[in-house]
Design a protein around this motif. Structure first.
Motif, PDB file in Angstrom:
ATOM      1  N   THR A  46     -32.299  40.776 -33.036  1.00  0.00           N
ATOM      2  CA  THR A  46     -31.800  40.454 -31.447  1.00  0.00           C
ATOM      3  C   THR A  46     -30.214  40.340 -31.795  1.00  0.00           C
ATOM      4  OG1 THR A  46     -33.876  39.286 -31.237  1.00  0.00           O
ATOM      5  CG2 THR A  46     -32.153  38.805 -29.672  1.00  0.00           C
ATOM      6  N   ASP A  47     -30.028  39.463 -32.873  1.00  0.00           N
ATOM      7  CA  ASP A  47     -28.742  39.300 -32.967  1.00  0.00           C
ATOM      8  C   ASP A  47     -27.821  40.447 -33.037  1.00  0.00           C
ATOM      9  OD1 ASP A  47     -26.202  37.448 -33.603  1.00  0.00           O
ATOM     10  OD2 ASP A  47     -26.410  38.305 -35.775  1.00  0.00           O
ATOM     11  N   LEU A  48     -28.212  41.458 -33.633  1.00  0.00           N
ATOM     12  CA  LEU A  48     -27.367  42.855 -33.947  1.00  0.00           C
ATOM     13  C   LEU A  48     -27.331  43.622 -32.650  1.00  0.00           C
ATOM     14  CD1 LEU A  48     -26.483  44.088 -36.628  1.00  0.00           C
ATOM     15  CD2 LEU A  48     -28.355  45.416 -36.663  1.00  0.00           C
ATOM     16  N   VAL A  49     -28.296  43.495 -31.695  1.00  0.00           N
ATOM     17  CA  VAL A  49     -28.174  44.169 -30.370  1.00  0.00           C
ATOM     18  C   VAL A  49     -27.287  43.363 -29.667  1.00  0.00           C
ATOM     19  CG1 VAL A  49     -29.360  44.528 -28.293  1.00  0.00           C
ATOM     20  CG2 VAL A  49     -30.376  45.087 -30.487  1.00  0.00           C
ATOM     21  N   CYS A  50     -27.092  42.028 -29.878  1.00  0.00           N
ATOM     22  CA  CYS A  50     -26.361  41.218 -29.050  1.00  0.00           C
ATOM     23  C   CYS A  50     -24.871  41.387 -29.406  1.00  0.00           C
ATOM     24  CB  CYS A  50     -26.667  39.545 -28.969  1.00  0.00           C
ATOM     25  SG  CYS A  50     -28.156  39.248 -28.059  1.00  0.00           S
ATOM     26  N   ARG A  51     -24.732  41.441 -30.643  1.00  0.00           N
ATOM     27  CA  ARG A  51     -23.361  41.913 -30.947  1.00  0.00           C
ATOM     28  C   ARG A  51     -22.956  43.157 -30.593  1.00  0.00           C
ATOM     29  NH1 ARG A  51     -22.962  39.723 -37.445  1.00  0.00           N
ATOM     30  NH2 ARG A  51     -20.551  39.921 -37.123  1.00  0.00           N
ATOM     31  N   PHE A  52     -23.703  44.058 -30.609  1.00  0.00           N
ATOM     32  CA  PHE A  52     -23.390  45.333 -30.054  1.00  0.00           C
ATOM     33  C   PHE A  52     -23.155  45.377 -28.574  1.00  0.00           C
ATOM     34  CE2 PHE A  52     -25.386  49.534 -28.618  1.00  0.00           C
ATOM     35  CZ  PHE A  52     -24.214  50.288 -29.119  1.00  0.00           C
ATOM     36  N   LEU A  53     -23.916  44.481 -27.724  1.00  0.00           N
ATOM     37  CA  LEU A  53     -23.790  44.621 -26.425  1.00  0.00           C
ATOM     38  C   LEU A  53     -22.991  43.600 -25.700  1.00  0.00           C
ATOM     39  CD1 LEU A  53     -27.591  45.575 -25.123  1.00  0.00           C
ATOM     40  CD2 LEU A  53     -25.577  47.255 -25.285  1.00  0.00           C
ATOM     41  N   LEU A  54     -22.838  42.616 -26.162  1.00  0.00           N
ATOM     42  CA  LEU A  54     -22.040  41.333 -25.646  1.00  0.00           C
ATOM     43  C   LEU A  54     -20.803  40.996 -26.181  1.00  0.00           C
ATOM     44  CD1 LEU A  54     -25.039  38.860 -25.534  1.00  0.00           C
ATOM     45  CD2 LEU A  54     -24.550  40.532 -23.711  1.00  0.00           C
ATOM     46  N   ARG A  55     -19.886  40.537 -25.201  1.00  0.00           N
ATOM     47  CA  ARG A  55     -18.517  39.962 -25.640  1.00  0.00           C
ATOM     48  C   ARG A  55     -18.610  38.710 -25.130  1.00  0.00           C
ATOM     49  NH1 ARG A  55     -19.456  43.835 -27.508  1.00  0.00           N
ATOM     50  NH2 ARG A  55     -18.124  45.795 -27.631  1.00  0.00           N
ATOM     51  N   PRO A  56     -17.808  37.765 -26.078  1.00  0.00           N
ATOM     52  CA  PRO A  56     -17.614  36.328 -25.301  1.00  0.00           C
ATOM     53  C   PRO A  56     -17.406  36.243 -23.885  1.00  0.00           C
ATOM     54  CG  PRO A  56     -16.344  36.358 -27.307  1.00  0.00           C
ATOM     55  CD  PRO A  56     -16.831  37.955 -27.005  1.00  0.00           C
ATOM     56  N   TRP A  91     -27.485  54.434 -29.423  1.00  0.00           N
ATOM     57  CA  TRP A  91     -27.440  53.117 -29.725  1.00  0.00           C
ATOM     58  C   TRP A  91     -27.846  52.670 -31.190  1.00  0.00           C
ATOM     59  CZ3 TRP A  91     -28.867  49.590 -24.877  1.00  0.00           C
ATOM     60  CH2 TRP A  91     -28.158  50.012 -23.770  1.00  0.00           C
ATOM     61  N   ILE A  92     -28.892  53.226 -31.627  1.00  0.00           N
ATOM     62  CA  ILE A  92     -29.282  53.145 -33.132  1.00  0.00           C
ATOM     63  C   ILE A  92     -28.258  53.472 -34.044  1.00  0.00           C
ATOM     64  CG2 ILE A  92     -30.950  53.846 -34.922  1.00  0.00           C
ATOM     65  CD1 ILE A  92     -32.249  51.779 -32.946  1.00  0.00           C
ATOM     66  N   GLU A  93     -27.606  54.505 -33.878  1.00  0.00           N
ATOM     67  CA  GLU A  93     -26.472  55.109 -34.522  1.00  0.00           C
ATOM     68  C   GLU A  93     -25.620  54.163 -34.808  1.00  0.00           C
ATOM     69  OE1 GLU A  93     -24.966  58.012 -37.174  1.00  0.00           O
ATOM     70  OE2 GLU A  93     -26.981  57.992 -36.200  1.00  0.00           O
ATOM     71  N   HIS A  94     -25.145  53.620 -33.653  1.00  0.00           N
ATOM     72  CA  HIS A  94     -24.029  52.621 -33.660  1.00  0.00           C
ATOM     73  C   HIS A  94     -24.407  51.156 -34.529  1.00  0.00           C
ATOM     74  CE1 HIS A  94     -21.017  54.691 -31.637  1.00  0.00           C
ATOM     75  NE2 HIS A  94     -21.869  55.017 -30.243  1.00  0.00           N
ATOM     76  N   LEU A  95     -25.608  50.991 -34.072  1.00  0.00           N
ATOM     77  CA  LEU A  95     -26.257  49.592 -34.793  1.00  0.00           C
ATOM     78  C   LEU A  95     -26.547  49.923 -36.370  1.00  0.00           C
ATOM     79  CD1 LEU A  95     -29.154  48.967 -31.922  1.00  0.00           C
ATOM     80  CD2 LEU A  95     -27.121  47.464 -32.739  1.00  0.00           C
TER      81      LEU A  95
END
Lengths: 473, 473
Positions: free
Chosen positions: A189-199, A335-339
């Motif tokens: 979950t954290d990895l996906v959040c790092r990928f999709l979210l910004r402060p 997305w997986i490739e970037h993750l």
């Protein structure tokens, strides 16, 4: 006495709110070293507090060294201030008992004598112990490269193939390049959040939701918005309104055996959620960590959506072992490739090869399906028993779940679950008070019970005492 | 033909630079959905490129859907654009062979037939295999709670106590509340970065440095500045100037057996680095992952500083097992307390209890010190052998390290290590070209060799061919 405490508490809370607001601006770099703070008069107006409250807040921040007063010209952020990210301070520190870290830290660090009806996992002797021991013995005989080398960036091919086969049973179509193994479900979950979210982004969660989603999102410094959860999924009308008004980037949910309520997403709600999500380019994390505990399959967002905007996440901590850590992400191949890059950068590769080997070994063993069948039956019996015991104490489940190990229960009128949890902790019992799950802090009359961790007579003695004294009957 | 490619490459590179600059602004939320982009004329002037280059970049970004043209009024960020964090795009994509992910992805995902003189770990048969097998057999007989339950938030007390005793041998004084076990050494570094850094902060690394520091820092979206590394540590004069001019928040380094050079920090340099750091409130991560490979102890920032501004990080991947993952953070107790929250939020607890049990078992075994003594001697012999073989090919070590398994070698004049690495990969040999380690991209004449992974005759045949054809002698 009670009144006095409350008044003093409120005054302090206002000062703390102002301090938190300033701390958040500095932490988020909206105010940098040397920047001038808003004038006392202006901030008092903006935050609807008295100027003396702002003065007190500024004085206390100055005492902490975060800001400095310059004679005649106001307050400034200290030139050398770069405060680290203290998650406990991200929101005003209300009551530590309703902090989203409270249940996790209490249950993870509890010694063996402490009872944990509030925790989120099964007792060790409900897990497939014999199969785990077999898997470790097999490991001791395996190839030296498996015992000593790093693993591949996407994790064990055998385990990914097994997962794809399980996905097909759930109606989720995916290919091998849509799967990434991770260090745990939370790390997924954290990895996906790092990928999709910004402060500063907005993220939608269910209200109530798994408390660690709230903790995790604090680490991402995003705005958290809750959508009320109904027995068939999120309240769709509210969901649509929030999407239009707040434009959240991400929605995090559990579809089957929702945590903490045990509710099940209906097919119609799933369809409407996905339609609204597509219209607003909302990504969805469907945390499916309780999937194997369902008696029969229920609708999944990932199955309807085909992993376009939905990311499926899971792990083996609830049914196999939480000590052997591994999770997974299923998503679009690009997305997986970037993750993969993101996981290499932040963990140097995928999960422990030793961990994935043990999990693959247990899953491939003939006994695992039988173990799961028995586990589901045992949980059903225990759930019914617990429901009866709770009813005798005046606690009523919000609904009777189809599976899993949670019961989300309403306390008798006038009782506050935070008070009850505090009293329980004094007797070495960790409960899960409702508001740790609630963004809007509207679940103070609820407790979440783990049916498999609520069988000890000592817990029931404590509950009777705690409820009795609080009810004053 | 070569010239044409180069010219086309250069023109394309300028367009790509403009595209990357805009992407970075959108990714960092400096430009939000609906915001107007700089005018073509203005951006061309700012970036010192021709207006037609900006036009091409904007057209290509519009084709990707990131921005939209509005007739007569310029370009705008697409209303629904919230691009995910693609680390490969954070800097302009030059040559994938000098991307900091290149060596890690190639070596982690290499099959058994591929040789990996560029990788950063020992061959499996150099690790304490018998002790690992014993530890797994012991695990198969251990308590069911160890096999199935989550661990405590700080990780195994036994392993933390062992580490404290080792720290004392290194002259690093610490108490048990200054230690946190993590999922890996990389995760330890990442957790500290999440705690201390915000997007836009400046971070200082050695030039050259471990390539994954560069990858990791991209994930934190910070500005990376390099300080030249000398045989006795960072160039202190430059270090002081950079601190004054750039005010970095954090410096990440290896003190003993520096990666990739094998250099050793001198006591005098350590003292000056710490003095400058204190004056500028700079935090320092000292990644001590190669500590056990030193023949005798050398100066440590953590020992001088006493864990005030220095954070010590390490793991067991280089000397015990990289498959059984675990790392640690030693820091100020108040920082550790916040880091516990951060690890609960992002990993739900500490490292796998099964992993820490295996590591503690191997370390406590009488054979581990003997294994390490033999390993250091074997590495010293292998290092000397490799030095001779490389000299025969005209490759010269920058210095002869006191220990560890790296040799940082300069190629004969006129050879570019990226070309050599590309040719080697075509023959199933993963090399580590100098510029993956260099922020300033000034290490193109260097290769990092792993002495323990460079013993196969096939590698030497390949090297002779690759160097021969490139040298055209």
């Amino acid at each position: 006495m009670d009144e006095t405490t409350q008044t003093r508490g409120r005054g302090g809370a206002r000062t703390t709110d102002v301090m938190s607001a300033i701390r958040a601006k500095v932490a988020g770099r909206a105010l940098g070293p040397g920047d001038r703070l808003p004038s006392i008069r202006k901030l008092a107006a903006t935050m609807a507090v008295s100027p003396s409250t702002v003065v007190e807040a500024y004085d206390r921040l100055a005492a902490e060294g975060l800001i400095r007063a310059r004679r005649g010209s106001g307050f400034y952020v200290a030139a050398t201030t770069m405060p680290p990210l203290a998650l406990a301070d991200v929101e005003p520190r209300r009551d530590r008992a309703v902090d989203p870290f409270w249940v996790s830290r209490q249950s993870l660090d509890a010694d063996a004598a402490v009872l944990k009806p509030g925790c989120g996992w099964l007792p060790a002797d409900w897990m497939p112990e014999a199969a785990l021991r077999r898997a470790f013995r097999a490991l001791a005989r395996s190839d030296d490269s498996l015992l000593a080398d790093y693993g591949s960036t996407r994790g064990s091919l055998a385990l990914r193939r097994y997962l794809l086969a399980r996905f097909a049973e759930d109606g989720v179509e995916a290919s091998i390049d849509q799967l990434l193994l991770t260090g745990s479900g939370t790390q997924a979950t954290d990895l996906v959040c790092r990928f999709l979210l910004r402060p500063g982004d907005t993220v939608l969660v269910d209200d109530p939701c798994y408390f660690n989603f709230r903790a995790l999102l604090r680490a991402h410094q995003v705005k958290i918005v809750g959508v009320p959860y109904t027995p068939s999924g999120p309240d769709v009308a509210r969901f649509e309104k929030i999407l239009a008004a707040e434009r959240p980037r991400l929605y995090i949910t559990n579809s089957a055996l929702h945590n903490p309520t045990g509710a099940t997403l209906s097919l119609q709600t799933a369809h409407r959620v996905l339609r609204a999500a597509a219209a607003h380019e909302l990504a969805i994390i469907e945390d499916d960590i309780f999937a194997d505990l369902e008696p029969e399959r229920s609708p999944r967002l990932a199955a309807l959506d085909g992993l376009t905007n939905v990311i499926r996440i899971g792990s083996f901590s609830k049914t196999l072992s939480a000590s052997v850590r591994c999770g997974y992400i299923a998503a679009r191949p690009d997305w997986i490739e970037h993750l993969v890059d993101l996981q290499v950068a932040t963990s140097f590769g995928g999960p422990s090869p030793v961990a994935t080997e043990v999990i693959a070994n247990v899953l491939a063993g003939g006994g695992y399906r039988k173990h799961m069948d028995e586990l589901r039956q045992k949980l059903a019996r225990t759930r019914r028993d617990l429901g009866r015991k709770l009813a005798a104490l005046g606690l009523e489940p919000w609904l009777m779940p189809r599976g899993g190990f949670f019961l989300w229960c309403r306390l008798p009128d006038g009782l506050d679950s935070t008070d009850v949890a505090r009293a329980a902790l004094a007797e070495d019992v960790v409960l899960a008070p409702g508001n740790v799950f609630s963004v809007s802090q509207t679940a103070s009359s609820f407790l979440r019970f783990n049916v498999a961790q609520s069988t000890e007579p000592r817990m029931w003695d404590m509950m009777r005492r705690a409820l009795g004294s609080k009810m004053r009957q």
